[in-house]
Design an enzyme around this catalytic site. Structure first.
Site, mmCIF file in Angstrom:
data_model
loop_
_atom_site.group_PDB
_atom_site.id
_atom_site.type_symbol
_atom_site.label_atom_id
_atom_site.label_comp_id
_atom_site.label_asym_id
_atom_site.label_seq_id
_atom_site.Cartn_x
_atom_site.Cartn_y
_atom_site.Cartn_z
ATOM 1 N N SER A 20 2.599 14.117 72.606
ATOM 2 C CA SER A 20 3.644 13.559 71.729
ATOM 3 C C SER A 20 3.842 12.060 71.945
ATOM 4 C CB SER A 20 4.974 14.278 71.976
ATOM 5 O OG SER A 20 5.981 13.617 71.241
ATOM 6 N N THR A 69 9.646 20.035 68.426
ATOM 7 C CA THR A 69 8.392 20.030 67.691
ATOM 8 C C THR A 69 7.780 21.422 67.778
ATOM 9 O OG1 THR A 69 6.343 18.820 67.315
ATOM 10 C CG2 THR A 69 7.009 19.057 69.626
ATOM 11 N N LYS A 73 10.938 24.508 66.000
ATOM 12 C CA LYS A 73 11.874 24.024 64.966
ATOM 13 C C LYS A 73 12.692 25.136 64.301
ATOM 14 C CE LYS A 73 9.161 19.962 63.717
ATOM 15 N NZ LYS A 73 8.603 19.160 62.626
ATOM 16 N N ASN A 94 14.684 19.624 63.565
ATOM 17 C CA ASN A 94 13.847 18.838 64.488
ATOM 18 C C ASN A 94 14.693 17.914 65.368
ATOM 19 O OD1 ASN A 94 14.525 16.839 62.598
ATOM 20 N ND2 ASN A 94 12.561 15.811 62.822
ATOM 21 N N ASP A 109 12.617 15.366 59.017
ATOM 22 C CA ASP A 109 11.226 15.354 58.535
ATOM 23 C C ASP A 109 11.140 14.958 57.058
ATOM 24 O OD1 ASP A 109 9.994 16.026 60.929
ATOM 25 O OD2 ASP A 109 10.146 18.176 60.570
ATOM 26 N N ALA A 133 1.715 24.729 51.693
ATOM 27 C CA ALA A 133 2.992 25.431 51.501
ATOM 28 C C ALA A 133 3.543 25.899 52.846
ATOM 29 C CB ALA A 133 2.791 26.604 50.548
ATOM 30 N N GLY A 135 5.328 24.623 56.859
ATOM 31 C CA GLY A 135 6.586 24.021 57.295
ATOM 32 C C GLY A 135 6.766 22.586 56.812
ATOM 33 N N ALA A 136 5.717 21.776 56.918
ATOM 34 C CA ALA A 136 5.844 20.369 56.508
ATOM 35 C C ALA A 136 6.035 20.268 54.993
ATOM 36 C CB ALA A 136 4.610 19.592 56.956
ATOM 37 N N ILE A 218 -0.218 13.470 55.400
ATOM 38 C CA ILE A 218 0.695 13.498 56.555
ATOM 39 C C ILE A 218 -0.026 13.811 57.866
ATOM 40 C CG2 ILE A 218 2.644 14.131 55.059
ATOM 41 C CD1 ILE A 218 2.671 16.795 56.778
#
Ligand code: NAP
Length: 273
Positions: A20, A69, A73, A94, A109, A133, A135-136, A218
């Site tokens: 991270s 993360t 989440k 988050n 996010d 489709a 989580g992000a 992303i």
């Protein structure tokens, strides 16, 4: 070293977590504002079964902020005192802040997706193809609809695209939908295609991309994905995945410190880690 017993602790938990960049990004921000005596940002690898215990420890130890993360989440939501309505709608937290022993959950996010786009375009009425489709994608779709863009979701598993689209009141379909994707003003890749081990693959055929489009991937490892390299060759405007990482982070920094985040200093940490 300016840290003392009064320094407030912020912590990122994940499993794994050592990759991270959040601690370096936030600590650089604290230092730039001269508040590195007030705040420090650390990381801890936490198993999902231990999230509840971490939340209890956060209360007992007065830990100030908690960044969550993968894969925490959703799990963390079960243990908080309050979840703001944006995070509830997205279905993930988050960012957790400790307000006098009450733990409040947020989601930044969606700002990570929206802010880089709004630096170069106006989203209202724009046709946006969201690829993926998961989580992000949920955070992206929420943010785009909040800005009144016209959103369509395209996914490998078509049913998941349709389910997500139904939940948010938009349309969903297959990644092979060439006309719809070609006709969009903005394409956002939220699939994991482009990230290792899929770093030599594209989420859509390259001829779906035109020079008039903005293409935002992303995925941020590698810094420039195959999709962005090819989109750039076709004359499209590109946005790198680190911009999402940065802007979800600057929004989080502002929740933790109540200070404006030093964006350029924080960007440098991500672009030249
Ligand atoms: P997720 O919930 O697991 O969703 C993964 C998505 O990728 C699903 O839509 C899945 O489709 C699709 N996918 C996976 N392999 C595929 C393939 N071979 N071909 C086509 N589609 C494929 O993951 P997530 O949390 O949304 O994260 C997605 C990506 O975004 C990851 O690479 C992650 O690192 C990145 N990310 C970046 C940031 C940032 O700050 N820049 C933040 C969050 C996430 P199916 O439904 O068909 O399986």
């Amino acid at each position: 070293m300016k840290i003392s017993a009064k320094t407030k602790i912020c912590l990122i938990i994940g499993d794994p977590v050592s990759h991270s960049l959040s601690p370096a990004m936030h600590n650089a921000g604290f230092e730039a504002l001269g508040i590195d005596n007030q705040f420090v940002f650390l990381g801890a690898r936490v198993k999902i079964k231990d999230v509840e215990m971490v939340i209890q420890a956060m209360k007992k130890m007065g830990i100030h902020g908690l960044t969550c993360t993968i894969p925490h989440k959703i799990e963390v939501m079960k243990h908080l005192d309050r979840i703001d309505k944006t995070a509830k709608k997205i279905g993930a937290v988050n960012t957790v802040i400790n307000q006098n022993g009450r733990l409040i959950g947020f989601n930044t996010d969606w700002l990570g997706v929206i802010t880089p786009l709004e630096k170069i375009t106006f989203l209202k009425g724009k046709k946006v193809a969201v690829l993926g489709a998961g989580g992000a994608a949920r955070a992206a779709v929420y943010g785009l609809l909040r800005r009144r863009a016209k959103v369509k979701i395209f996914n490998r598993t078509i049913n998941k695209a349709k389910q997500l689209a139904k939940e948010f009141g938009c349309q969903g379909g297959s990644l092979n939908n060439s006309n719809e994707i070609k006709n969009s003003d903005i394409i956002i890749n939220t699939t994991s295609v482009g990230m290792k081990p899929l770093d030599n693959e594209l989420p859509i055929p390259i001829d779906y991309i035109t020079s008039k489009q903005i293409v935002f991937d992303i995925v941020y490892v590698p810094f420039e994905t195959k999709l962005l390299i090819e989109a750039k060759k076709r004359g499209a405007t590109i946005i790198h995945g680190v911009e999402m990482l940065l802007h979800q982070g600057t929004a989080q920094f502002e929740i933790y410190t109540s200070r404006k985040a030093p964006e350029e200093i924080m960007r440098k940490v991500l672009v030249h880690p």
